[in-house]
Design a protein around this motif. Sequence first.
Motif, PDB file in Angstrom:
ATOM      1  N   PRO A 195      13.350  13.907   0.281  1.00 37.63           N
ATOM      2  CA  PRO A 195      12.011  14.261   0.786  1.00 37.63           C
ATOM      3  C   PRO A 195      10.954  14.055  -0.300  1.00 37.63           C
ATOM      4  CG  PRO A 195      13.323  16.236   0.401  1.00 37.63           C
ATOM      5  CD  PRO A 195      14.255  15.078   0.236  1.00 37.63           C
ATOM      6  N   ALA A 196       9.729  13.923   0.140  1.00 39.01           N
ATOM      7  CA  ALA A 196       8.649  13.622  -0.816  1.00 39.01           C
ATOM      8  C   ALA A 196       8.465  14.724  -1.857  1.00 39.01           C
ATOM      9  CB  ALA A 196       7.336  13.401  -0.065  1.00 39.01           C
ATOM     10  N   SER A 197       8.789  15.964  -1.523  1.00 41.37           N
ATOM     11  CA  SER A 197       8.599  17.070  -2.467  1.00 41.37           C
ATOM     12  C   SER A 197       9.593  17.051  -3.623  1.00 41.37           C
ATOM     13  CB  SER A 197       8.708  18.407  -1.724  1.00 41.37           C
ATOM     14  OG  SER A 197       9.982  18.535  -1.107  1.00 41.37           O
ATOM     15  N   GLN A 198      10.693  16.303  -3.496  1.00 36.35           N
ATOM     16  CA  GLN A 198      11.721  16.276  -4.525  1.00 36.35           C
ATOM     17  C   GLN A 198      11.776  14.962  -5.297  1.00 36.35           C
ATOM     18  OE1 GLN A 198      15.452  17.230  -2.670  1.00 36.35           O
ATOM     19  NE2 GLN A 198      14.756  19.225  -1.906  1.00 36.35           N
ATOM     20  N   ARG A 199      10.947  14.030  -4.949  1.00 37.68           N
ATOM     21  CA  ARG A 199      11.033  12.710  -5.581  1.00 37.68           C
ATOM     22  C   ARG A 199      10.558  12.726  -7.028  1.00 37.68           C
ATOM     23  NH1 ARG A 199       8.850   8.796  -0.612  1.00 37.68           N
ATOM     24  NH2 ARG A 199      10.650   9.178   0.789  1.00 37.68           N
ATOM     25  N   ALA A 200       9.517  13.503  -7.320  1.00 43.12           N
ATOM     26  CA  ALA A 200       9.012  13.542  -8.704  1.00 43.12           C
ATOM     27  C   ALA A 200      10.065  14.112  -9.651  1.00 43.12           C
ATOM     28  CB  ALA A 200       7.728  14.370  -8.761  1.00 43.12           C
ATOM     29  N   ASP A 201      10.740  15.170  -9.229  1.00 46.26           N
ATOM     30  CA  ASP A 201      11.801  15.745 -10.062  1.00 46.26           C
ATOM     31  C   ASP A 201      12.967  14.772 -10.220  1.00 46.26           C
ATOM     32  OD1 ASP A 201      10.318  18.052 -10.325  1.00 46.26           O
ATOM     33  OD2 ASP A 201      11.301  19.060  -8.625  1.00 46.26           O
ATOM     34  N   ALA A 202      13.288  14.043  -9.164  1.00 43.57           N
ATOM     35  CA  ALA A 202      14.375  13.072  -9.248  1.00 43.57           C
ATOM     36  C   ALA A 202      14.046  11.952 -10.236  1.00 43.57           C
ATOM     37  CB  ALA A 202      14.658  12.492  -7.866  1.00 43.57           C
ATOM     38  N   VAL A 203      12.803  11.485 -10.225  1.00 40.88           N
ATOM     39  CA  VAL A 203      12.403  10.434 -11.166  1.00 40.88           C
ATOM     40  C   VAL A 203      12.455  10.946 -12.602  1.00 40.88           C
ATOM     41  CG1 VAL A 203      10.456   9.007 -11.905  1.00 40.88           C
ATOM     42  CG2 VAL A 203      11.026   9.178  -9.482  1.00 40.88           C
ATOM     43  N   SER A 204      11.997  12.182 -12.827  1.00 39.13           N
ATOM     44  CA  SER A 204      12.059  12.752 -14.178  1.00 39.13           C
ATOM     45  C   SER A 204      13.500  12.879 -14.649  1.00 39.13           C
ATOM     46  CB  SER A 204      11.377  14.125 -14.183  1.00 39.13           C
ATOM     47  OG  SER A 204      10.019  14.021 -13.828  1.00 39.13           O
ATOM     48  N   SER A 205      14.400  13.288 -13.759  1.00 39.17           N
ATOM     49  CA  SER A 205      15.808  13.406 -14.129  1.00 39.17           C
ATOM     50  C   SER A 205      16.415  12.039 -14.451  1.00 39.17           C
ATOM     51  CB  SER A 205      16.593  14.063 -12.986  1.00 39.17           C
ATOM     52  OG  SER A 205      16.097  15.363 -12.730  1.00 39.17           O
ATOM     53  N   MET A 206      16.089  11.026 -13.661  1.00 46.53           N
ATOM     54  CA  MET A 206      16.619   9.688 -13.918  1.00 46.53           C
ATOM     55  C   MET A 206      16.120   9.132 -15.248  1.00 46.53           C
ATOM     56  SD  MET A 206      16.806   7.663 -10.270  1.00 46.53           S
ATOM     57  CE  MET A 206      15.128   8.031  -9.767  1.00 46.53           C
ATOM     58  N   ASN A 243      18.887   0.882  -6.708  1.00 46.56           N
ATOM     59  CA  ASN A 243      19.404   2.258  -6.648  1.00 46.56           C
ATOM     60  C   ASN A 243      18.279   3.282  -6.721  1.00 46.56           C
ATOM     61  OD1 ASN A 243      22.109   1.455  -6.472  1.00 46.56           O
ATOM     62  ND2 ASN A 243      22.267   1.259  -8.699  1.00 46.56           N
ATOM     63  N   ILE A 244      17.259   3.013  -7.527  1.00 46.69           N
ATOM     64  CA  ILE A 244      16.122   3.925  -7.625  1.00 46.69           C
ATOM     65  C   ILE A 244      15.388   4.008  -6.294  1.00 46.69           C
ATOM     66  CG2 ILE A 244      13.918   4.339  -8.777  1.00 46.69           C
ATOM     67  CD1 ILE A 244      15.069   2.990 -11.255  1.00 46.69           C
ATOM     68  N   ILE A 245      15.143   2.859  -5.686  1.00 45.62           N
ATOM     69  CA  ILE A 245      14.442   2.839  -4.401  1.00 45.62           C
ATOM     70  C   ILE A 245      15.270   3.539  -3.324  1.00 45.62           C
ATOM     71  CG2 ILE A 245      13.564   1.329  -2.587  1.00 45.62           C
ATOM     72  CD1 ILE A 245      12.876  -0.696  -4.765  1.00 45.62           C
ATOM     73  N   LYS A 246      16.563   3.283  -3.302  1.00 48.16           N
ATOM     74  CA  LYS A 246      17.437   3.906  -2.302  1.00 48.16           C
ATOM     75  C   LYS A 246      17.468   5.425  -2.456  1.00 48.16           C
ATOM     76  CE  LYS A 246      22.203   3.784  -0.605  1.00 48.16           C
ATOM     77  NZ  LYS A 246      23.549   3.176  -0.787  1.00 48.16           N
ATOM     78  N   LEU A 247      17.542   5.884  -3.718  1.00 48.64           N
ATOM     79  CA  LEU A 247      17.567   7.326  -3.955  1.00 48.64           C
ATOM     80  C   LEU A 247      16.270   7.989  -3.522  1.00 48.64           C
ATOM     81  CD1 LEU A 247      18.999   9.810  -5.158  1.00 48.64           C
ATOM     82  CD2 LEU A 247      18.026   9.181  -7.375  1.00 48.64           C
ATOM     83  N   LEU A 248      15.142   7.371  -3.838  1.00 48.17           N
ATOM     84  CA  LEU A 248      13.856   7.955  -3.459  1.00 48.17           C
ATOM     85  C   LEU A 248      13.652   7.966  -1.948  1.00 48.17           C
ATOM     86  CD1 LEU A 248      11.505   6.479  -6.218  1.00 48.17           C
ATOM     87  CD2 LEU A 248      12.475   8.769  -6.082  1.00 48.17           C
ATOM     88  N   GLN A 249      14.139   6.969  -1.274  1.00 47.24           N
ATOM     89  CA  GLN A 249      13.991   6.930   0.178  1.00 47.24           C
ATOM     90  C   GLN A 249      14.848   7.985   0.870  1.00 47.24           C
ATOM     91  OE1 GLN A 249      14.945   2.871   1.117  1.00 47.24           O
ATOM     92  NE2 GLN A 249      12.839   2.141   0.791  1.00 47.24           N
ATOM     93  N   GLU A 250      15.953   8.376   0.259  1.00 50.06           N
ATOM     94  CA  GLU A 250      16.825   9.387   0.850  1.00 50.06           C
ATOM     95  C   GLU A 250      16.343  10.803   0.607  1.00 50.06           C
ATOM     96  OE1 GLU A 250      20.625   8.614  -0.802  1.00 50.06           O
ATOM     97  OE2 GLU A 250      21.015   6.839   0.454  1.00 50.06           O
ATOM     98  N   ASP A 287       0.824  -1.211   0.000  1.00 46.98           N
ATOM     99  CA  ASP A 287       0.000   0.000   0.000  1.00 46.98           C
ATOM    100  C   ASP A 287       0.856   1.259   0.000  1.00 46.98           C
ATOM    101  OD1 ASP A 287      -2.222  -1.584   0.012  1.00 46.98           O
ATOM    102  OD2 ASP A 287      -2.471  -1.536   2.195  1.00 46.98           O
ATOM    103  N   ARG A 288       1.997   1.223   0.653  1.00 49.43           N
ATOM    104  CA  ARG A 288       2.899   2.362   0.728  1.00 49.43           C
ATOM    105  C   ARG A 288       4.153   2.134  -0.128  1.00 49.43           C
ATOM    106  NH1 ARG A 288       2.772   4.265   7.120  1.00 49.43           N
ATOM    107  NH2 ARG A 288       0.517   4.634   7.227  1.00 49.43           N
ATOM    108  N   CYS A 289       3.968   1.619  -1.276  1.00 43.96           N
ATOM    109  CA  CYS A 289       5.092   1.366  -2.181  1.00 43.96           C
ATOM    110  C   CYS A 289       5.709   2.705  -2.585  1.00 43.96           C
ATOM    111  CB  CYS A 289       4.631   0.607  -3.412  1.00 43.96           C
ATOM    112  SG  CYS A 289       5.936   0.318  -4.637  1.00 43.96           S
ATOM    113  N   VAL A 290       7.012   2.831  -2.423  1.00 46.59           N
ATOM    114  CA  VAL A 290       7.680   4.095  -2.711  1.00 46.59           C
ATOM    115  C   VAL A 290       7.742   4.376  -4.214  1.00 46.59           C
ATOM    116  CG1 VAL A 290      10.002   3.096  -2.843  1.00 46.59           C
ATOM    117  CG2 VAL A 290       9.715   5.464  -2.101  1.00 46.59           C
ATOM    118  N   LEU A 291       7.575   3.346  -5.036  1.00 44.18           N
ATOM    119  CA  LEU A 291       7.644   3.518  -6.483  1.00 44.18           C
ATOM    120  C   LEU A 291       6.286   3.776  -7.119  1.00 44.18           C
ATOM    121  CD1 LEU A 291      10.097   0.576  -7.256  1.00 44.18           C
ATOM    122  CD2 LEU A 291      10.657   2.996  -7.066  1.00 44.18           C
ATOM    123  N   ALA A 292       5.197   3.451  -6.434  1.00 43.91           N
ATOM    124  CA  ALA A 292       3.867   3.539  -7.043  1.00 43.91           C
ATOM    125  C   ALA A 292       3.478   4.947  -7.482  1.00 43.91           C
ATOM    126  CB  ALA A 292       2.826   2.982  -6.065  1.00 43.91           C
TER     127      ALA A 292
END
Length: 202
Positions: free
Chosen positions: A88-99, A79-86, A52-57
């Motif tokens: 904050p939630a406000s920066q994860r969308a931009d990090a995924v777009s960059s990756m 590596n993707i999961i580790k980066l997203l966990q490190e 339910d709380r999947c960090v990638l969903a």
Amino acid sequence: MDSSDTTTGFQHLSSSPTTSRISSPPPLPPTHPAAIHSPCAACKILRRRCADRCVLAPYFPPTEPLKFTTAHRVFGASNIIKLLQELPASQRADAVSSMVYEANARIRDPVYGCAGAIFQLQKQVSELQAQLARAHAELINLQAQQKNLIALICMEMAQTQQDYCTPQSVNALADSPYLYQNEAYFLDEISHGSAWDEPLWI
């Protein structure tokens, strides 16, 4: 007690108020079917259960499997999961777009990757800046030519007006024999009346 009294007793019990007050049980509330949780694209590709709380969903919906496939091919799921966990939630969308962008660039250009695209963009910027500088210099040159032309025209007009209005030009015009010939002809025409014989309007 005889049989007729027994029958009358059973009839009295069956028609008693206590028996008539017994009602049917209340109906059960309607049950809604449990919501089916669709696994995200990452968990579907990795063939694992999507919690339910999947960090990638939130960033890899099930309708965009190619997005995770591209990022997973270059960076790897751990590596993707580790980066997203490190982050904050406000920066994860931009990090995924960059990756995802960097992964696409790395697939197109395995040697330079994203740096090659940046180099090409910087080259285009430098060429456009050079064109802009040349256009600016040409504009300044044309403006200077226009100012010189206007100054030359003004000088010629001023010189022409001075030549026309000088005392020498006035005296030369007064001493011109052509002026006296015209005056004599005009006076001769007046004396003979030919200048006024013809009507002004026909």
